[in-house]
Structures are given as C-alpha cells and as structure tokens.
Design an enzyme around this catalytic site. Structure first.
Site, PDB file in Angstrom:
ATOM      1  N   GLY A 183     -27.372 -30.266   9.828  1.00 48.32           N
ATOM      2  CA  GLY A 183     -26.067 -30.724   9.374  1.00 48.32           C
ATOM      3  C   GLY A 183     -25.083 -30.757  10.518  1.00 48.32           C
ATOM      4  CD  GLN A 195     -20.698 -28.547  13.610  1.00 48.49           C
ATOM      5  OE1 GLN A 195     -21.122 -29.135  12.626  1.00 48.49           O
ATOM      6  NE2 GLN A 195     -21.396 -27.601  14.224  1.00 48.49           N
ATOM      7  CB  CYS A 244     -22.985 -22.739  13.341  1.00 45.29           C
ATOM      8  SG  CYS A 244     -21.757 -24.049  13.486  1.00 45.29           S
ATOM      9  CG  LEU A 245     -26.213 -27.830  15.407  1.00 41.30           C
ATOM     10  CD1 LEU A 245     -26.161 -29.343  15.221  1.00 41.30           C
ATOM     11  CD2 LEU A 245     -27.466 -27.430  16.185  1.00 41.30           C
ATOM     12  CG  HIS A 286     -22.568 -24.203   7.609  1.00 37.35           C
ATOM     13  ND1 HIS A 286     -22.943 -22.992   8.156  1.00 37.35           N
ATOM     14  CD2 HIS A 286     -22.227 -24.985   8.654  1.00 37.35           C
ATOM     15  CE1 HIS A 286     -22.812 -23.057   9.477  1.00 37.35           C
ATOM     16  NE2 HIS A 286     -22.384 -24.254   9.804  1.00 37.35           N
ATOM     17  CD  GLU A 287     -22.649 -28.905   8.479  1.00 34.31           C
ATOM     18  OE1 GLU A 287     -21.690 -29.189   9.233  1.00 34.31           O
ATOM     19  OE2 GLU A 287     -23.617 -28.213   8.862  1.00 34.31           O
ATOM     20  CG  HIS A 339     -18.230 -26.980  10.507  1.00 39.18           C
ATOM     21  ND1 HIS A 339     -17.856 -26.228  11.594  1.00 39.18           N
ATOM     22  CD2 HIS A 339     -19.564 -26.800  10.375  1.00 39.18           C
ATOM     23  CE1 HIS A 339     -18.918 -25.609  12.087  1.00 39.18           C
ATOM     24  NE2 HIS A 339     -19.978 -25.937  11.363  1.00 39.18           N
TER      25      HIS A 339
HETATM   26 NI    NI Z   1     -21.926 -25.268  11.590  1.00 39.35          NI
END
Ligand code: NI
Length: 182
Positions: free
Chosen positions: A46, A51, A101-102, A143-144, A147
């Site tokens: 995701g 991000q 998380c990326l 989660h997304e 963000h």
């Molecule tokens: Ni994340």
C-alpha cells in the site's frame, strides 16, 4: 511511468493532513500510475500520496499476495486506487497484528485496529465506490487512510513501545548513513 522517491519518517509532508482531490483529470491518472510503480518497486502492499510528497487524498493498495487479505471482497484480490476515502463504519471488535510502513523501513510493531471497516471513496475516474473490508484488507485500508490524515502506525503504540521502535529506527538510519551494518 515513474518510480518516485518515498518520504521517510521526519518528513513534514507525512505529518500534514492531505487535501481532497477535486480534479479527476490526467494529472491524477499519472499520479496513480506513479504510485503503483513506486509501491511495487518498494515491494509494498500500500502507498498513500503523502508518502511520495504529494499531499492529496489518494491511496493505492494491492493485498492480493498477502495471506488472509480479506478475499471475500473483490478488493482483496486485485490492485485498486481510492480517492478521497472515508471510513464510514468500523467494527467494535479489534485485533492485534504487526504492521510496517515504507516510510519507516526496517521496523514493525503490533497495532490494534478494528477487524472490519466500510470505506466510501471515489475511484480515479470519479465514480463512487464502497469497500466492505475485513482482515488484512481492512487493516491496510486503515493504515493508508491514516497517512492521508498525517497519522503513522507508530502513533497507535504505547509510549514505551514507540520509544523502543524509534530508537531502533534511528540506529538503522545511522547505519545506513555510515554504510555500516549488514
Ligand atoms: Ni505506511
């Protein structure tokens, strides 16, 4: 097609609530394509606009390779993008599952979230869609969407857990900077 740079913890854009998308034109289609390219390149499931430094309410997900991905929903079985998503219902039942998380690579921690959510959004063409999600799909959506509100998974941790995770993160960052570590 382009792989964009992923913003890391400490970047202000990750902490800024993203703006609603008003224009569903070509720029948005390009953005969504770049977000998929960037997500797959980083081997993530995701990615949210902030991000990659774009403060717009857009997310992409592909949980089709994850076990228990909520396959009772078609959205658990294929990649999709959501624009201006809102959680309109959340189950009172929660579960505890590790998340990463990326934007905070190398660390993960157990996060408590509702097991099921219903999300209303637009697709990238502006058509309204409704996703009823359970399991990993529900978790990834939450989660997304976090963000898009400037919230990171570490914000859901106890102060102690969060301190420990940030300590590990800073150590990993120092090692990356000096080229040390394996
Ligand atoms: Ni994340």
């Amino acid at each position: 097609m382009a792989v964009r740079k992923i913003e890391l913890l400490g970047s202000q854009v990750l902490r800024t609530p993203a703006r609603r998308v008003e224009d569903f034109g070509e720029d948005l289609q390009d953005l969504v394509r770049d977000m998929f390219d960037t997500m797959y390149h980083a081997e993530g499931v995701g990615l949210a606009g902030p991000q990659i430094g774009v403060s717009l309410r857009v997310l992409v997900l592909d949980v089709s390779q994850v076990d228990d991905s909520g396959r009772d929903s078609e959205y658990g079985r294929r990649p999709f993008a959501l624009v201006n998503p809102e959680v309109v219902e959340a189950s009172p039942t929660t579960d505890r599952v590790p998340e990463g998380c990326l934007s905070i690579p190398g660390v993960s921690e157990v996060v408590t979230r509702p097991v099921a959510v219903t999300v209303e959004a637009n697709d990238p063409r502006g058509e309204p869609i409704r996703v009823e999600a359970t399991g990993f799909l529900a978790r990834a959506l939450q989660h997304e969407i976090d963000h898009l509100d400037g919230i990171l998974f570490i914000d859901h941790l106890s102060p102690l857990k969060r301190r420990m995770l940030l300590k590990k993160w800073r150590k990993l960052q120092r090692e990356a900077e000096t080229g040390a570590g394996g």
